[in-house]
Design a protein around this motif. Structure first.
Motif, PDB file in Angstrom:
ATOM      1  N   ALA A 176       0.807  -1.199   0.000  1.00 53.15           N
ATOM      2  CA  ALA A 176       0.000   0.000   0.000  1.00 53.15           C
ATOM      3  C   ALA A 176       0.847   1.259   0.000  1.00 53.15           C
ATOM      4  N   VAL A 177       1.196   1.663  -1.112  1.00 56.76           N
ATOM      5  CA  VAL A 177       1.945   2.903  -1.212  1.00 56.76           C
ATOM      6  C   VAL A 177       1.065   3.787  -2.079  1.00 56.76           C
ATOM      7  N   PRO A 178       1.323   5.015  -2.017  1.00 60.39           N
ATOM      8  CA  PRO A 178       0.480   5.961  -2.719  1.00 60.39           C
ATOM      9  C   PRO A 178       0.105   5.599  -4.140  1.00 60.39           C
ATOM     10  N   LYS A 179       1.052   5.289  -4.892  1.00 63.02           N
ATOM     11  CA  LYS A 179       0.737   5.030  -6.300  1.00 63.02           C
ATOM     12  C   LYS A 179      -0.222   3.872  -6.446  1.00 63.02           C
ATOM     13  N   ARG A 221      -1.629  11.176  -6.916  1.00 60.88           N
ATOM     14  CA  ARG A 221      -0.778  10.430  -6.013  1.00 60.88           C
ATOM     15  C   ARG A 221      -0.561  11.277  -4.768  1.00 60.88           C
ATOM     16  N   GLU A 222      -0.415  12.534  -4.966  1.00 66.04           N
ATOM     17  CA  GLU A 222      -0.182  13.387  -3.812  1.00 66.04           C
ATOM     18  C   GLU A 222      -1.367  13.389  -2.882  1.00 66.04           C
ATOM     19  N   ASN A 223      -2.515  13.334  -3.464  1.00 63.28           N
ATOM     20  CA  ASN A 223      -3.702  13.340  -2.614  1.00 63.28           C
ATOM     21  C   ASN A 223      -3.621  12.145  -1.699  1.00 63.28           C
ATOM     22  N   GLN A 258      -0.464   9.567   4.842  1.00 69.70           N
ATOM     23  CA  GLN A 258       0.404   9.989   5.936  1.00 69.70           C
ATOM     24  C   GLN A 258      -0.435  10.239   7.177  1.00 69.70           C
ATOM     25  N   LYS A 259      -1.461  10.913   6.973  1.00 76.71           N
ATOM     26  CA  LYS A 259      -2.315  11.218   8.105  1.00 76.71           C
ATOM     27  C   LYS A 259      -2.920   9.943   8.660  1.00 76.71           C
TER      28      LYS A 259
END
Length: 300
Positions: free
Chosen positions: A119-122, A135-137, A143-144
């Motif tokens: 589970a990584v952003p991409k 991806r930034e979203n 992170q939160k």
DNA sequence: CCCCCAATAT
DNA sequence: AATATTGGGG
């Protein structure tokens, strides 16, 4: 091929909102630039309640008759900086994403199914397959979310903390995180020492748990023509449960891919040709903030 | 290049 | 307050 895939996909199918339930936002058809320029959204606070598909169709949500201009003026400050009145087309700034419980749910599902490791952003982003999601979203949200999980773990067992409550389980700290609290956190998230690929739920099909929350997905009304979320179903397997496939937008087409190993190369199979998405993505540069309006179903 | 996290900025 | 962005490290 993993059988699990079909499993959870099936589950997902159930959750998938039928096209009928997707509520197109008003600005969907407006020129992006226009929408952006005028900042069509609710200035105040009440997000349009998109009433569930109860009454068949709703006319274009027309609401905020006023104040648009006020807002416009306020935030157009930046817009004006770059020849907004002329050739705005490029360099559009994307609205802030609003994580509705539904959207978050999808996020959690994705993470859960991918397994903490992958589970990584991409990947998450791809799995969620929500249009307009970047991806930034996801990274930001992730992170939160991680912090949230950490808090939960830390406080769950023993000592209490002092935050007023004392000994309560996973302390529902105040306003620390309402959003996160609204979705069940899969167990595996909480303990680190576990196999990585455990995702399928034993059988906790949420028996009689709450069913009230209809899963409507988000329709993103970004400053683009058709921003709605679209999930696509895996072409494999058998997903015949949802007979509503009258959904055919020639424009968007996000295809899914399956999870891959993130080691070295990541041969993800791609995303469809979303030219519009790319446009949005690269766009950026000046400040004009808008809000991605995913609708919150007044059910919180 | 992508990820992660902490600190900032809006 | 909730997100976005930035910066340093891997």
């Amino acid at each position: 091929m993993r059988e699990e895939d079909s499993n959870w996909f099936s589950r997902w199918e159930e959750e998938l909102p039928s096209p009928d339930e997707l509520i197109p936002l008003s600005q969907s058809l407006i020129t992006p630039d226009l929408a952006l320029a005028f900042d069509i959204r609710n200035p105040n606070h009440s997000p349009l309640h998109h009433p569930p598909p109860s009454s068949a169709l709703h006319p274009p949500p027309p609401p905020p008759p006023q104040s648009s201009f006020a807002d416009f003026a306020a935030d157009s400050g930046d817009l004006g900086s770059e020849a907004a009145g002329d050739e705005p087309a490029r360099t559009l700034k994307r609205p802030r994403l609003v994580w509705t419980p539904q959207l978050h749910k999808r996020f959690v599902d994705a993470v859960a199914h991918l397994g903490i490791k992958n589970a990584v952003p991409k990947t998450i982003m791809q799995l969620m397959s929500v249009d307009g999601l970047t991806r930034e979203n996801v990274a930001s949200h992730l992170q939160k979310y991680r912090l949230y999980l950490k808090r939960m773990q830390g406080l769950s067992g023993g000592a209490n903390g002092g935050s007023g409550g004392a000994g309560l389980g996973p302390s529902s700290d105040p306003a620390t995180d309402h959003l996160f609290a609204s979705s069940p956190v899969p167990p595996h998230f909480l303990h680190p020492g576990r196999a990585n690929s455990d995702h399928f739920l034993p059988f906790v099909p949420v028996p009689a748990l709450q069913h009230h929350q209809q899963q409507q997905m988000v329709a993103a009304a970004v400053g683009h023509p058709h921003l709605q979320s679209q999930y696509h179903r895996p072409q494999m397997g058998h997903y015949g449960s949802s007979p509503n496939s009258q959904f055919e937008h020639p424009f968007l087409g996000r295809q899914t891919q399956q999870p891959m190993h993130r080691t070295g190369g990541t041969p993800v199979h791609n995303q469809a040709p979303n030219s519009y998405l790319e446009d949005l993505e690269s766009a950026n540069g000046n400040g004009g903030r808008k809000v991605l309006t995913l609708f919150p179903t007044g059910n919180d």
